[in-house]
Design a protein around this motif. Structure first.
Motif, PDB file in Angstrom:
ATOM      1  N   VAL A   1       0.745  -1.177   0.015  1.00  0.00           N
ATOM      2  CA  VAL A   1      -0.026   0.007  -0.094  1.00  0.00           C
ATOM      3  C   VAL A   1       0.921   1.244   0.129  1.00  0.00           C
ATOM      4  CG1 VAL A   1      -1.826   1.320   1.305  1.00  0.00           C
ATOM      5  CG2 VAL A   1      -2.220  -1.188   1.055  1.00  0.00           C
ATOM      6  N   THR A   2       2.013   1.185   0.838  1.00  0.00           N
ATOM      7  CA  THR A   2       2.906   2.345   0.899  1.00  0.00           C
ATOM      8  C   THR A   2       3.444   2.603  -0.470  1.00  0.00           C
ATOM      9  OG1 THR A   2       3.559   1.306   2.950  1.00  0.00           O
ATOM     10  CG2 THR A   2       4.510   3.508   2.525  1.00  0.00           C
ATOM     11  N   ILE A   3       4.048   1.692  -1.190  1.00  0.00           N
ATOM     12  CA  ILE A   3       4.436   1.712  -2.459  1.00  0.00           C
ATOM     13  C   ILE A   3       3.422   2.427  -3.321  1.00  0.00           C
ATOM     14  CG2 ILE A   3       5.328   0.504  -4.486  1.00  0.00           C
ATOM     15  CD1 ILE A   3       6.511  -1.626  -2.598  1.00  0.00           C
ATOM     16  N   GLU A   4       2.504   2.004  -3.281  1.00  0.00           N
ATOM     17  CA  GLU A   4       1.346   2.473  -4.062  1.00  0.00           C
ATOM     18  C   GLU A   4       0.973   3.988  -3.972  1.00  0.00           C
ATOM     19  OE1 GLU A   4      -2.366   0.569  -4.490  1.00  0.00           O
ATOM     20  OE2 GLU A   4      -1.548  -1.105  -5.814  1.00  0.00           O
ATOM     21  N   ASN A   5       0.729   4.090  -2.415  1.00  0.00           N
ATOM     22  CA  ASN A   5       0.463   5.484  -2.267  1.00  0.00           C
ATOM     23  C   ASN A   5       2.107   6.652  -2.603  1.00  0.00           C
ATOM     24  OD1 ASN A   5      -1.644   5.075  -1.145  1.00  0.00           O
ATOM     25  ND2 ASN A   5      -1.087   4.970   0.900  1.00  0.00           N
ATOM     26  N   SER A   6       3.012   6.053  -2.559  1.00  0.00           N
ATOM     27  CA  SER A   6       4.334   6.816  -2.798  1.00  0.00           C
ATOM     28  C   SER A   6       4.178   7.003  -4.279  1.00  0.00           C
ATOM     29  CB  SER A   6       5.450   6.433  -2.180  1.00  0.00           C
ATOM     30  OG  SER A   6       5.996   5.336  -3.011  1.00  0.00           O
ATOM     31  N   LEU A   7       3.841   6.158  -5.169  1.00  0.00           N
ATOM     32  CA  LEU A   7       3.774   6.357  -6.412  1.00  0.00           C
ATOM     33  C   LEU A   7       2.517   7.242  -6.710  1.00  0.00           C
ATOM     34  CD1 LEU A   7       4.745   5.655  -9.481  1.00  0.00           C
ATOM     35  CD2 LEU A   7       3.244   3.409  -9.457  1.00  0.00           C
ATOM     36  N   ILE A   8       1.608   7.113  -6.269  1.00  0.00           N
ATOM     37  CA  ILE A   8       0.465   8.004  -6.744  1.00  0.00           C
ATOM     38  C   ILE A   8       1.022   9.418  -6.338  1.00  0.00           C
ATOM     39  CG2 ILE A   8      -1.673   8.556  -5.549  1.00  0.00           C
ATOM     40  CD1 ILE A   8      -2.792   5.800  -5.504  1.00  0.00           C
ATOM     41  N   ASN A   9       1.669   9.673  -5.037  1.00  0.00           N
ATOM     42  CA  ASN A   9       2.018  11.061  -4.751  1.00  0.00           C
ATOM     43  C   ASN A   9       2.951  11.481  -5.845  1.00  0.00           C
ATOM     44  OD1 ASN A   9       0.494  10.979  -2.515  1.00  0.00           O
ATOM     45  ND2 ASN A   9       2.084  10.446  -1.106  1.00  0.00           N
ATOM     46  N   LYS A  10       3.826  10.481  -6.343  1.00  0.00           N
ATOM     47  CA  LYS A  10       4.822  11.201  -7.309  1.00  0.00           C
ATOM     48  C   LYS A  10       4.186  11.467  -8.406  1.00  0.00           C
ATOM     49  CE  LYS A  10       8.082   8.612  -9.623  1.00  0.00           C
ATOM     50  NZ  LYS A  10       8.471   7.117  -9.555  1.00  0.00           N
ATOM     51  N   LEU A  11       3.133  10.674  -8.961  1.00  0.00           N
ATOM     52  CA  LEU A  11       2.579  11.059 -10.368  1.00  0.00           C
ATOM     53  C   LEU A  11       1.696  12.337 -10.156  1.00  0.00           C
ATOM     54  CD1 LEU A  11       1.432   7.243 -11.129  1.00  0.00           C
ATOM     55  CD2 LEU A  11       3.097   8.520 -12.341  1.00  0.00           C
ATOM     56  N   THR A  12       0.962  12.349  -9.032  1.00  0.00           N
ATOM     57  CA  THR A  12       0.367  13.834  -8.698  1.00  0.00           C
ATOM     58  C   THR A  12       1.136  14.767  -8.954  1.00  0.00           C
ATOM     59  OG1 THR A  12      -1.095  12.252  -7.160  1.00  0.00           O
ATOM     60  CG2 THR A  12      -1.247  14.644  -7.165  1.00  0.00           C
ATOM     61  N   ARG A  13       2.467  14.934  -8.167  1.00  0.00           N
ATOM     62  CA  ARG A  13       3.325  16.033  -8.236  1.00  0.00           C
ATOM     63  C   ARG A  13       3.700  16.331  -9.521  1.00  0.00           C
ATOM     64  NH1 ARG A  13       5.792  14.086  -3.616  1.00  0.00           N
ATOM     65  NH2 ARG A  13       7.270  13.011  -5.182  1.00  0.00           N
ATOM     66  N   ARG A  14       3.994  15.155 -10.472  1.00  0.00           N
ATOM     67  CA  ARG A  14       4.519  15.529 -11.883  1.00  0.00           C
ATOM     68  C   ARG A  14       3.413  15.983 -12.577  1.00  0.00           C
ATOM     69  NH1 ARG A  14       6.760  10.003 -13.196  1.00  0.00           N
ATOM     70  NH2 ARG A  14       6.259  10.772 -15.608  1.00  0.00           N
ATOM     71  N   LEU A  15       2.002  15.348 -12.396  1.00  0.00           N
ATOM     72  CA  LEU A  15       1.019  16.104 -13.034  1.00  0.00           C
ATOM     73  C   LEU A  15       0.838  17.450 -12.627  1.00  0.00           C
ATOM     74  CD1 LEU A  15      -1.319  15.562 -15.193  1.00  0.00           C
ATOM     75  CD2 LEU A  15      -2.747  14.885 -13.153  1.00  0.00           C
TER      76      LEU A  15
ATOM     77  N   ARG B   1       0.346 -12.151  -9.170  1.00  0.00           N
ATOM     78  CA  ARG B   1       1.797 -12.536  -9.511  1.00  0.00           C
ATOM     79  C   ARG B   1       2.933 -11.716  -8.646  1.00  0.00           C
ATOM     80  NH1 ARG B   1       5.419 -10.767 -12.808  1.00  0.00           N
ATOM     81  NH2 ARG B   1       4.321  -9.504 -14.273  1.00  0.00           N
ATOM     82  N   LYS B   2       2.308 -10.263  -8.630  1.00  0.00           N
ATOM     83  CA  LYS B   2       3.220  -9.320  -8.147  1.00  0.00           C
ATOM     84  C   LYS B   2       3.400  -9.688  -6.327  1.00  0.00           C
ATOM     85  CE  LYS B   2       4.811  -6.575 -11.148  1.00  0.00           C
ATOM     86  NZ  LYS B   2       6.430  -6.298 -11.149  1.00  0.00           N
ATOM     87  N   ALA B   3       2.092  -9.868  -6.142  1.00  0.00           N
ATOM     88  CA  ALA B   3       1.864  -9.903  -4.562  1.00  0.00           C
ATOM     89  C   ALA B   3       2.630 -11.285  -3.915  1.00  0.00           C
ATOM     90  CB  ALA B   3       0.293 -10.227  -4.160  1.00  0.00           C
ATOM     91  N   ILE B   4       2.891 -12.331  -4.910  1.00  0.00           N
ATOM     92  CA  ILE B   4       3.698 -13.438  -4.458  1.00  0.00           C
ATOM     93  C   ILE B   4       5.055 -13.447  -4.960  1.00  0.00           C
ATOM     94  CG2 ILE B   4       1.707 -15.065  -3.943  1.00  0.00           C
ATOM     95  CD1 ILE B   4       2.517 -16.577  -6.756  1.00  0.00           C
ATOM     96  N   GLY B   5       5.442 -12.223  -5.416  1.00  0.00           N
ATOM     97  CA  GLY B   5       6.916 -11.948  -5.686  1.00  0.00           C
ATOM     98  C   GLY B   5       7.434 -12.850  -6.861  1.00  0.00           C
TER      99      GLY B   5
ATOM    100  N   ASP C   1      -1.672 -19.954  -6.579  1.00  0.00           N
ATOM    101  CA  ASP C   1      -2.334 -20.517  -5.454  1.00  0.00           C
ATOM    102  C   ASP C   1      -3.587 -20.154  -5.114  1.00  0.00           C
ATOM    103  OD1 ASP C   1      -2.213 -22.308  -3.154  1.00  0.00           O
ATOM    104  OD2 ASP C   1      -1.020 -20.972  -1.917  1.00  0.00           O
ATOM    105  N   ILE C   2      -4.275 -19.851  -6.301  1.00  0.00           N
ATOM    106  CA  ILE C   2      -5.645 -19.356  -5.943  1.00  0.00           C
ATOM    107  C   ILE C   2      -6.661 -20.111  -6.999  1.00  0.00           C
ATOM    108  CG2 ILE C   2      -5.134 -16.893  -5.529  1.00  0.00           C
ATOM    109  CD1 ILE C   2      -5.684 -16.514  -8.446  1.00  0.00           C
ATOM    110  N   SER C   3      -7.799 -20.156  -6.829  1.00  0.00           N
ATOM    111  CA  SER C   3      -9.003 -20.798  -7.462  1.00  0.00           C
ATOM    112  C   SER C   3      -9.277 -20.152  -8.631  1.00  0.00           C
ATOM    113  CB  SER C   3     -10.399 -21.210  -6.618  1.00  0.00           C
ATOM    114  OG  SER C   3     -10.786 -19.900  -6.727  1.00  0.00           O
ATOM    115  N   VAL C   4      -9.647 -20.982  -9.779  1.00  0.00           N
ATOM    116  CA  VAL C   4      -9.971 -20.426 -10.844  1.00  0.00           C
ATOM    117  C   VAL C   4     -11.473 -19.509 -11.009  1.00  0.00           C
ATOM    118  CG1 VAL C   4     -11.440 -21.356 -13.388  1.00  0.00           C
ATOM    119  CG2 VAL C   4      -9.552 -22.799 -12.323  1.00  0.00           C
TER     120      VAL C   4
END
Ligand code: B12
Length: 295
Positions: free
Chosen positions: A2-16, A238-242, A282-285
């Motif tokens: 969540v922190t990574i996402e928030n910091s990316l969002i903040n970065k994108l908002t600043r650049r925008l 996939r990202k979540a399980i690295g 490791d999830i269901s269909v």
């Protein structure tokens, strides 16, 4: 995560914000494309990136730091960005219903209404977006002509709340009255409630509420839409399980290129491969097939 996402969002908002301030449409489009490539949903891009950047620009004008000309350039670019996100996103099939979206009479703030309008389009509604400052009688006339089932009104200035009340009154008296959805800063900040209108603070929730109200469901999803949603789920899990695409491919017994196509929503998967990818994650269909939101 969540922190990574928030910091990316903040970065994108600043650049925008920088791009909007200097009127650099190309830079703004790059930022939005990066947000789309990072798999942020249209709702997140609208409310967490484009919206705060515009608040910042508007505040600069309100404080006299930039001219109204600069502010107008920024608003015009933002309107294009909202459409860019819409064009690049997976639209639901038309649901056969139409809606009218506008800012109420007297209100020149247009971005909130435009966000609402685009999210409804994305969800399969035929939308008449009227821009800002529309008188109640004209909205009513269009409801009659178009058979619209919903009128979404945006109210930003406190002084225009009375105009919203008047619009609700006029629309309520039509033979086939539409459902009125009310939102915007003046409504949410004053915590207003209306018996004859659906009050919702954010446009994504408003679209969900309308889905419920009109029983609109997953049957309106296209094959491309379904594949895009499966792709997003595979990518996120996939990202979540690295795992890398190559690692997932090996586990599932498919090519790396196949995983890439799946994640980009470009691969019409066979049931066997869907099952193997689900097992490798490791999830269901059914987790992969469950239709979620493209909002
Ligand atoms: C940008 C801005 C402007 C721009 C508007 C550009 C444009 N064409 O849209 C300009 C510079 C033109 C402007 C003008 C004015 N502004 Co102005 N403006 C702002 C500012 C900075 C940001 C507004 C904005 O675009 N936000 C981004 C959008 C996306 O947010 P939003 O509209 O709230 O929408 C979100 C939600 O509310 C929701 N939503 C919105 N509509 C709807 C509808 C539905 C159905 C749903 C479900 C949800 C929903 O969805 C959005 C995403 O979450 C705000 C201050 C602030 N911090 O918000 C002041 C502000 C709104 N303005 C204000 C004022 C006073 C004015 C002027 C009267 C100033 C003047 N002296 O002339 C004029 C009025 C012009 C007019 N006739 O309307 C005041 C309002 C005070 C009040 N409470 O009444 C504010 C709060 C500034 C302040 N602190 O004084 N403004």
């Amino acid at each position: 995560m969540v922190t990574i996402e928030n910091s990316l969002i903040n970065k994108l908002t600043r650049r925008l914000t920088e791009g909007l301030r200097s009127g650099d449409q190309r830079q703004c489009l790059y930022v939005i494309d990066e947000a789309l490539d990072s798999r942020f949903s249209p709702g997140i891009i609208y409310t967490n990136i484009i919206s705060p950047a515009n608040v910042e620009i508007g505040n600069l004008w309100h404080k006299g730091h930039i001219s109204i000309a600069h502010e107008h350039v920024s608003t015009q670019i933002s309107m294009k960005l909202l459409d860019h996100v819409l064009d690049k996103s997976t639209n639901s099939l038309p649901n056969g219903l139409s809606a009218i979206v506008t800012s109420v009479q007297g209100d020149g703030h247009c971005l909130g209404a435009k966000m609402m309008s685009n999210l409804l389009s994305l969800d399969g509604w035929k939308v008449f977006y009227l821009g800002e400052n529309t008188p109640a009688d004209d909205i009513a006339r269009l409801v009659i002509e178009s058979g619209s089932k919903v009128v979404a009104l945006s109210v930003t200035l406190d002084r225009n709340i009375k105009n919203a009340i008047f619009s609700i009154e006029v629309l309520k008296n039509l033979i086939d009255p539409p459902l009125v959805v009310l939102g915007g800063a003046a409504i949410s900040e004053n915590l207003l409630e209306f018996n004859e209108a659906l009050v919702v603070t954010d446009p994504v929730s408003a679209v969900y509420k309308l889905r419920k109200e009109f029983c609109i469901g997953a049957e309106h999803l296209t094959l491309n839409g379904l594949l895009a949603q499966i792709g997003i789920k595979v990518f996120e899990k996939r990202k979540a399980i690295g795992r890398s695409q190559g690692q997932l491919a090996e586990l599932a017994g498919v090519d790396k290129a196949y995983i890439s196509l799946v994640e980009n929503g470009k691969q019409n998967l066979t049931m066997g491969r869907l099952l193997r990818i689900a097992q490798a994650l490791d999830i269901s269909v059914s987790d992969l097939l469950e239709t979620s939101s493209n909002l």
